[in-house]
Each structure stands twice: as C-alpha cells, then as structure tokens.
Design an enzyme around this catalytic site. Structure first.
Site, short mmCIF file in Angstrom:
data_model
loop_
_atom_site.label_atom_id
_atom_site.label_comp_id
_atom_site.label_asym_id
_atom_site.label_seq_id
_atom_site.Cartn_x
_atom_site.Cartn_y
_atom_site.Cartn_z
N LYS A 177 9.45 48.92 0.52
CA LYS A 177 10.16 47.48 0.42
C LYS A 177 10.02 47.08 -0.90
CE LYS A 177 8.46 46.57 5.33
NZ LYS A 177 7.88 46.69 5.88
N ASP A 229 10.06 38.46 8.77
CA ASP A 229 10.53 39.14 9.48
C ASP A 229 10.96 38.36 11.36
OD1 ASP A 229 9.35 41.89 9.65
OD2 ASP A 229 7.15 40.60 10.06
N GLN A 245 2.37 43.34 6.64
CA GLN A 245 2.07 44.71 7.31
C GLN A 245 1.61 44.98 8.84
OE1 GLN A 245 4.69 47.31 5.73
NE2 GLN A 245 3.93 48.04 7.44
#
Ligand SMILES: NC(=O)c1ccc[n+]([C@@H]2O[C@H](COP(=O)([O-])OP(=O)(O)OC[C@H]3O[C@@H](n4cnc5c(N)ncnc54)[C@H](OP(=O)(O)O)[C@@H]3O)[C@@H](O)[C@H]2O)c1
Length: 341
Positions: free
Chosen positions: A97, A164, A141
């Site tokens: 990422k 998210d 995470q």
C-alpha cells in the site's frame, strides 16, 4: 465486522482449484446438490474472463489525476497506516500500500505498534492521526493481535478518514443511500461489472453470503437506483439450505462466502456472469469460492487471480483521495464538508 487483507498481496495460488486435490478445505456443497460436478474438469473454459487489473488501472489513473490537482493547490494527500505486531504478511500488505501510495503521490505516514500494545495504545495512535489535519485517510491493518478488538479500533477512526468505508456511520450512509466512502470490495465489484459492460440494471443478482464486509454492503449497493446497479438482488446464506435454487437462476452470481470451491458448475445458470469475491488464504495461497470448472458453464467469469482483488485496492485509494479533497474543501473556506464519495 472485520477487515481481511483483501486483494492485498500478489498471492501464491495453488496449482489446482480449491476442490480438486488441493490441500485446502473444500466445500461439501449444499444439501440436495449433486455430489459430482456437472461438467468434466478437463473441458476447456469457455467463459469470457473479467479481469480486475484494467479496472484498477483506470481507477488509479483517475486517482493520480486527482492527486496531481491537489498537489497543484499545495496539498499533499496523506494516507496513514497503522500496523500492530510483527505478522510478516501484514507488514507486506502495508509495504504494498505504501508503494502504491508513493506511486500515486500520497504521503504515507505509518505507525507500527509492538505485538503487546494495548487497546489504549492503539486508540491513542488512531486519535493522533484523527487529529492531524495533514492526514486525510487512515487504515488500521487487519488482523490485529488476538487480545485487541479490531472492531472497536475501527469505530475510533474518524468516519471522514475511513478509507475502508467500513465505519458504522459510513455503512449507515450506504444503507440510507447517502453519499459517503463506499466499502472497497463491493464498490470494486460494481466498477468491475460496469467496466466490462455487464448490464446489471433490472437483472437478477444472487449473492452467496451476507457478511458485513462483502455480501451485505454489496446487496445494498447493487440494489440502489443507479444505472450500474438497480438490480433485483437476492442474498442467500446458511439459513437457506436450498440456496442453489436461487444461484441457478441468477443472471449474475456473486460468491461472498469465503468457502473454497463452494460454487460449482451445477450451481450456475448456463451463460451467467460469475464473480468470485470470497476467498480464503492458506498462508499466502489463495483459495477462491468459485471452482475453476465454473468457467465451462458461465458466460463470463472473474479469473482465479486478479479478479476482484485489484479493484478493492484501487477503491481504497479512490476513497483516500476523496477524503483529501473533502478535508481541503473544508479548510479552504465555507465549503461543504458533507462526504461525497
Ligand atoms: N476478493 C476480495 O478483495 C475480498 C474482499 C472482501 C472480502 N473478501 C472475502 O469475502 C468473503 C466474505 O467476507 P465477509 O466478511 O463479508 O463474510 P463473512 O462474515 O465471513 O460471512 C460469510 C457468509 O457466507 C455465508 N456462508 C458461509 N458458508 C456457507 C455455506 N456453506 N452455505 C451458504 N452460505 C454460507 C455465511 O452465512 P451465515 O451468515 O448464515 O453464516 C455468511 O453470510 C471472505 O472470504 C473474504 O475474505 C474478499
């Protein structure tokens, strides 16, 4: 609700399908379904493939343009990441990422907490990123060590920085049809269908799985009044023992169960579109819900690797750049601070 590392790594795939001699667990199939595949495993696939790579490339190019526009206005968008513990795979996902963030022009501040960090330590880091106006998006995470509560941590994330799209406030916005950051994988699936010219409006979509990360938000999304959605959506799960009755009539069948090989050719209407969203990882090995032999029955199907996963990552960065645009608009004047995807 928890967030698995969807589509994150370049997974090592098993050489065979999840239900044919692989060491991975396989689905026994629903009650009443034929024991054997309706189609020989040797026949050549006939379905058109629906790769996610080109979809992701298009979205990431759009994101790069939006990042460049922000940079021209003196704003460097920043996507912060938080990792707890020393899990190698998670550290790898963060690196991927960060690399993608750097390529797109994002700053990527990172906090790495030790494996014995407390819930309070985790919340303290989240709060400091929440409070930092230079940080626009924030990602914790998954997974976190077992003694920590991931869902509580997710709730502590500022909903405006929730890349998210999984914060309860943002899931509520989705349920109400209000603008907001969308859950990445469901939104990526809608993009994938649209990109490949698969009509969704007015068609029967059956989703196997009602999980909070995939099946449930996807059902809400594809049922919305919009040309790329607007579907007749049916969701099936373990409470529907004869779920194949529904999957066999689906124009578009979306697997969201996380049970390797659960969708077999006899569960698919000939010519239907099959989207493999559910996966399980055995180490770094990817075990998809959709048995490869479904390609002999389907009209179009996502590939075993490189289907939904890449679109998930792309949607994460689209949420991140949108968060930076909103924050900047708010900082620059009387602008509207409402979330707008
Ligand atoms: N490819 C990607 O980028 C991506 C992104 C997000 C998620 N995923 C994957 O998507 C899958 C779903 O994730 P999630 O968190 O939304 O779901 P989840 O909470 O794990 O729920 C799984 C759902 O599947 C249903 N199910 C499981 N076994 C079944 C069976 N034998 N028959 C009928 N239904 C069955 C469950 O039914 P009940 O509700 O009745 O228990 C449940 O609704 C996972 O594999 C996840 O890793 C992939």
């Amino acid at each position: 609700m928890s967030q698995p590392p969807y589509g994150d790594p370049a997974p090592v795939t098993s050489g065979s399908s999840g239900s044919s001699g692989d060491a991975a667990p396989t689905a026994s199939g629903p009650s009443g379904s034929p024991a054997a595949s309706a189609v020989s495993g040797d026949a050549a696939p006939t379905a058109r493939l629906l790769p996610g790579g080109p979809v992701a490339e298009r979205i990431l190019a759009e994101v790069a343009g939006r990042v460049a526009a922000l940079v021209r206005r003196g704003v460097t968008p920043a996507l912060a990441t938080v990792l707890v513990g020393d899990d190698d795979a998670s550290a790898g996902y963060i690196r991927i990422k960060q690399r993608q963030a750097a390529e797109l022009g994002f700053a990527s501040p990172h906090a790495h907490l030790p494996a014995d960090a407390t819930q309070a330590d985790l919340h303290s880091v989240i709060e400091s990123f929440n409070a930092d106006p230079a940080v626009h998006g924030l990602l914790v995470q998954y997974p976190v060590p077992a003694h920590l509560d991931y869902d509580r941590a997710l709730m502590a994330v500022d909903p405006d920085k929730d890349v998210d799209g999984m914060h309860p406030l943002n899931m509520g916005r989705l349920a109400l049809g209000l603008p907001g950051p969308l859950p990445c994988t469901p939104a990526g699936i809608e993009e994938l269908l649209a990109h490949h010219g698969i009509p969704v409006s007015g068609r029967e979509v059956v989703i196997l799985g009602r999980g909070a990360t995939l099946g449930r938000p996807l059902a809400m999304l594809l049922g919305q009044k919009r040309p790329t959605a607007n579907a007749a959506v049916t969701v099936v799960h373990t409470g529907v023992p004869d779920w194949t009755r529904y999957t066999r009539r689906a124009d578009i069948l979306i697997a969201a169960a996380g049970v390797p090989g659960i969708i077999r050719p006899e569960h698919v209407k000939p010519g239907a579109v099959v989207i493999g969203g559910g996966v399980r990882y055995a180490g770094r090995r990817l075990l998809p819900d959709v048995d490869e032999s479904c390609a002999q029955v389907a009209g179009a199907i996502t590939p075993r690797v490189g289907g939904v996963g890449p679109t998930t990552v792309a949607m994460l960065f689209r949420n991140a750049v949108a968060a930076a645009e909103r924050a900047t608009a708010a900082a620059n004047g009387p602008g509207d601070r409402r979330i707008s995807g």
